[in-house]
Motif scaffolding. Structure first.
Motif, short mmCIF file in Angstrom:
data_model
loop_
_atom_site.label_atom_id
_atom_site.label_comp_id
_atom_site.label_asym_id
_atom_site.label_seq_id
_atom_site.Cartn_x
_atom_site.Cartn_y
_atom_site.Cartn_z
N CYS A 182 0.86 -1.19 0.00
CA CYS A 182 0.00 0.00 0.00
C CYS A 182 0.89 1.23 0.00
N THR A 183 0.37 2.32 -0.52
CA THR A 183 1.17 3.55 -0.69
C THR A 183 0.55 4.70 0.09
N ILE A 184 1.40 5.46 0.76
CA ILE A 184 1.00 6.73 1.41
C ILE A 184 1.67 7.85 0.63
N ASN A 185 0.87 8.70 0.02
CA ASN A 185 1.41 9.72 -0.89
C ASN A 185 2.28 10.75 -0.17
N GLN A 186 1.82 11.24 0.96
CA GLN A 186 2.61 12.20 1.74
C GLN A 186 2.58 11.75 3.20
N LEU A 187 3.71 11.29 3.68
CA LEU A 187 3.79 10.77 5.04
C LEU A 187 3.69 11.92 6.05
N PRO A 188 2.63 11.99 6.86
CA PRO A 188 2.44 13.13 7.77
C PRO A 188 3.12 12.95 9.11
N LEU A 189 4.42 12.65 9.07
CA LEU A 189 5.17 12.42 10.31
C LEU A 189 6.39 13.30 10.36
N LEU A 190 6.68 13.82 11.54
CA LEU A 190 7.89 14.60 11.76
C LEU A 190 9.07 13.65 12.00
N PRO A 191 10.31 14.17 11.96
CA PRO A 191 11.47 13.29 12.16
C PRO A 191 11.39 12.53 13.48
N GLY A 192 11.80 11.27 13.44
CA GLY A 192 11.79 10.44 14.63
C GLY A 192 11.71 8.98 14.27
N LYS A 193 11.68 8.12 15.29
CA LYS A 193 11.58 6.68 15.08
C LYS A 193 10.17 6.22 15.42
N TYR A 194 9.60 5.41 14.54
CA TYR A 194 8.23 4.94 14.68
C TYR A 194 8.20 3.41 14.52
N GLN A 195 7.07 2.82 14.96
CA GLN A 195 6.91 1.38 14.87
C GLN A 195 5.54 1.05 14.30
N LEU A 196 5.47 -0.11 13.64
CA LEU A 196 4.21 -0.60 13.07
C LEU A 196 3.82 -1.92 13.73
N GLU A 197 2.59 -2.00 14.16
CA GLU A 197 1.98 -3.26 14.58
C GLU A 197 1.04 -3.67 13.45
N VAL A 198 1.18 -4.89 12.95
CA VAL A 198 0.47 -5.32 11.75
C VAL A 198 -0.46 -6.47 12.08
N TYR A 199 -1.66 -6.47 11.47
CA TYR A 199 -2.58 -7.57 11.71
C TYR A 199 -3.37 -7.89 10.43
N VAL A 200 -3.67 -9.16 10.26
CA VAL A 200 -4.50 -9.66 9.16
C VAL A 200 -5.79 -10.20 9.77
N VAL A 201 -6.95 -9.73 9.26
CA VAL A 201 -8.23 -9.98 9.91
C VAL A 201 -9.19 -10.68 8.92
N ASP A 202 -9.98 -11.60 9.45
CA ASP A 202 -11.06 -12.23 8.68
C ASP A 202 -12.08 -11.16 8.30
N TYR A 203 -12.35 -11.04 6.99
CA TYR A 203 -13.23 -9.98 6.51
C TYR A 203 -14.63 -10.08 7.10
N ASP A 204 -15.16 -11.31 7.24
CA ASP A 204 -16.54 -11.49 7.68
C ASP A 204 -16.70 -11.40 9.20
N THR A 205 -15.84 -12.11 9.93
CA THR A 205 -15.99 -12.18 11.39
C THR A 205 -15.12 -11.19 12.15
N HIS A 206 -14.12 -10.61 11.46
CA HIS A 206 -13.13 -9.71 12.07
C HIS A 206 -12.25 -10.42 13.10
N ASP A 207 -12.25 -11.76 13.07
CA ASP A 207 -11.30 -12.51 13.90
C ASP A 207 -9.89 -12.28 13.36
N ILE A 208 -8.92 -12.22 14.28
CA ILE A 208 -7.54 -11.99 13.88
C ILE A 208 -6.92 -13.30 13.41
N LEU A 209 -6.41 -13.29 12.18
CA LEU A 209 -5.78 -14.47 11.60
C LEU A 209 -4.27 -14.49 11.87
N GLY A 210 -3.66 -13.32 11.87
CA GLY A 210 -2.24 -13.20 12.13
C GLY A 210 -1.91 -11.81 12.62
#
Length: 421
Positions: A355-383
């Protein structure tokens, strides 16, 4: 060659965290003092720890030596050993002058006496005669900027006013060394700058300063050399810019380790928070945030988030989400790919999503991402990646020129609507 005014050689100090053992050790040490043992032993007894270990430094005339380190690094212990408040376990402090003035954040003023009385008492204590005090008292009062309150008890002063009066008194002294312990943060900005101008002039005339401070701008503007203490030992010594950079890295590393430990402990407590029969059927293997131009990420850059995962499910509808965090703790934003009736479809085996973010709205610094994959119908977390394991980190760089950095980052600011009442 400049005269060496202060030498510290292999200075060490141990303490005991157990009060009962501490009393026993104190009696033992006094006994060995009577036996004329030269110095303490280089080992730790039960319950003891090194508050300071094997510290060496020199302070020369015309030099400002900075001392930095996080709370508990040993700065206060070192100052107390240098000034004779504590006795060293090992090593020695060698003074080549007896003209030393200590400035701390307590200011050393008598709260019951007036400001004028404190001027007389403080200067008299440092050997200034009464005639000289009378000659200069108007200059001291004028320098402090508290003429209206000079005959009021110091106990009625604000902290800033007390420090202004104390600093004004110190301008009348001309020692070989000023030891300044966390004392330059009081008073307004103009007065701080005024006193720093005095200190620079003092150093140019051959005076020396040992400066302990958490105020990084003061360290950078005043110091010629800086010593970084960590866990009671000298971690690094050098020019201010280099040591401050190392200091910031050390703090960040220590903070990250603390957060990792907390997250790990929390994960163990929250083992049953993520439920669902299909949890774990999707394993997130890799996450990357990259600038689309292949260069470093700056505020406003176009970036692409790339996700690689392995699925046990085939032709299965999913949603992918990201939680953006700062300092591995504070949730800043949630991002979910595709809304409404649209969704991704995952296949059995290896999968890649972007996925693409055209203009990243973040100031200088270190950031982290928590990622999840979800069942579309039940919203149960798959990973999910970022709770029990390490969060994916990326850095938004700052430009060398602060004005350009601000200009660039301001282009990606977003609007938050509000309703006024």
């Amino acid at each position: 060659m400049a005269k060496i005014l202060l030498e510290v050689n292999h200075l060490s100090k141990r303490f005991c965290s157990d009060p009962k053992l501490a009393l026993r050790y104190t009696i033992q040490d006094i006994f060995w003092e009577f036996r004329r043992r030269a110095e303490g032993e280089n080992y730790l007894r039960q319950g003891e720890f090194w508050s300071l270990y094997d510290v060496n430094l020199q302070l020369k005339a015309g030099e400002v030596l900075g001392l930095v380190g996080h709370n508990g690094a040993g700065k206060s212990t070192l100052i107390n050993l240098i000034t004779g408040i504590l006795r060293p376990t090992l090593g020695e402090v060698r003074w080549n002058t007896n003209q030393v003035v200590m400035i701390d954040n307590q200011s050393g003023l008598n709260a019951v006496q007036t400001g004028r009385e404190n001027i007389y008492n403080k200067l008299s204590m440092y050997g200034v005669n009464e005639q000289q005090i009378k000659k200069n008292i108007h200059n001291i009062i004028d320098y402090s900027g508290i003429e209206s309150f000079i005959d009021a008890p110091v106990g009625t002063y604000s902290t800033g006013m007390r420090l202004r009066l104390a600093f004004s008194i110190y301008t009348q002294l001309h020692p070989d060394i000023f030891i300044i312990d966390e004392a330059l943060g009081g008073g307004d900005i103009r007065f701080q700058q005024k006193f720093q101008i005095y200190l620079r002039d003092y150093v140019e005339k051959g005076g020396a300063i040992l400066l302990v401070s958490h105020q990084i701008p003061q360290i950078k503007s005043l110091c010629h050399r800086v010593i970084l203490l960590n866990q009671g030992q000298v971690y690094d010594t050098g020019e201010p810019d280099t040591i401050i950079h190392t200091y910031n890295e050390l703090i960040e590393q220590s903070y990250s380790q603390s957060i990792d430990n907390n997250l790990s402990q929390q994960a163990n407590k929250d083992e049953d928070l993520i439920t669902g029969e299909k949890f774990g059927t999707v394993k997130i293997e890799q996450v990357e945030v990259v600038a689309t131009d292949g260069k470093e990420i700056f505020p406003g850059s176009q970036v692409q988030i790339q996700l690689t995962c392995h699925s046990q499910l085939d032709k299965y509808p999913i949603l992918i989400g990201f939680a953006l965090r700062k300092d591995e703790l504070f949730l800043m934003a949630n991002m979910t790919g595709i809304y409404g009736d649209q969704h991704y479809q995952i296949k059995a085996g290896q999968n890649e999503f972007r996925c693409t973010i055209n203009q990243l709205p973040l100031l200088p610094g270190k950031y982290q991402l928590e990622v999840y994959v979800v069942d579309y119908d039940t919203h149960d977390i798959l990973g999910r990646k970022g709770i029990r394991d390490q969060l994916y980190s990326f850095e938004v760089k700052g430009l060398a020129d602060p004005s350009l950095n601000f200009s660039r980052s301001s282009k990606c600011l977003f609007h938050i609507p509000v309703q006024w009442e």
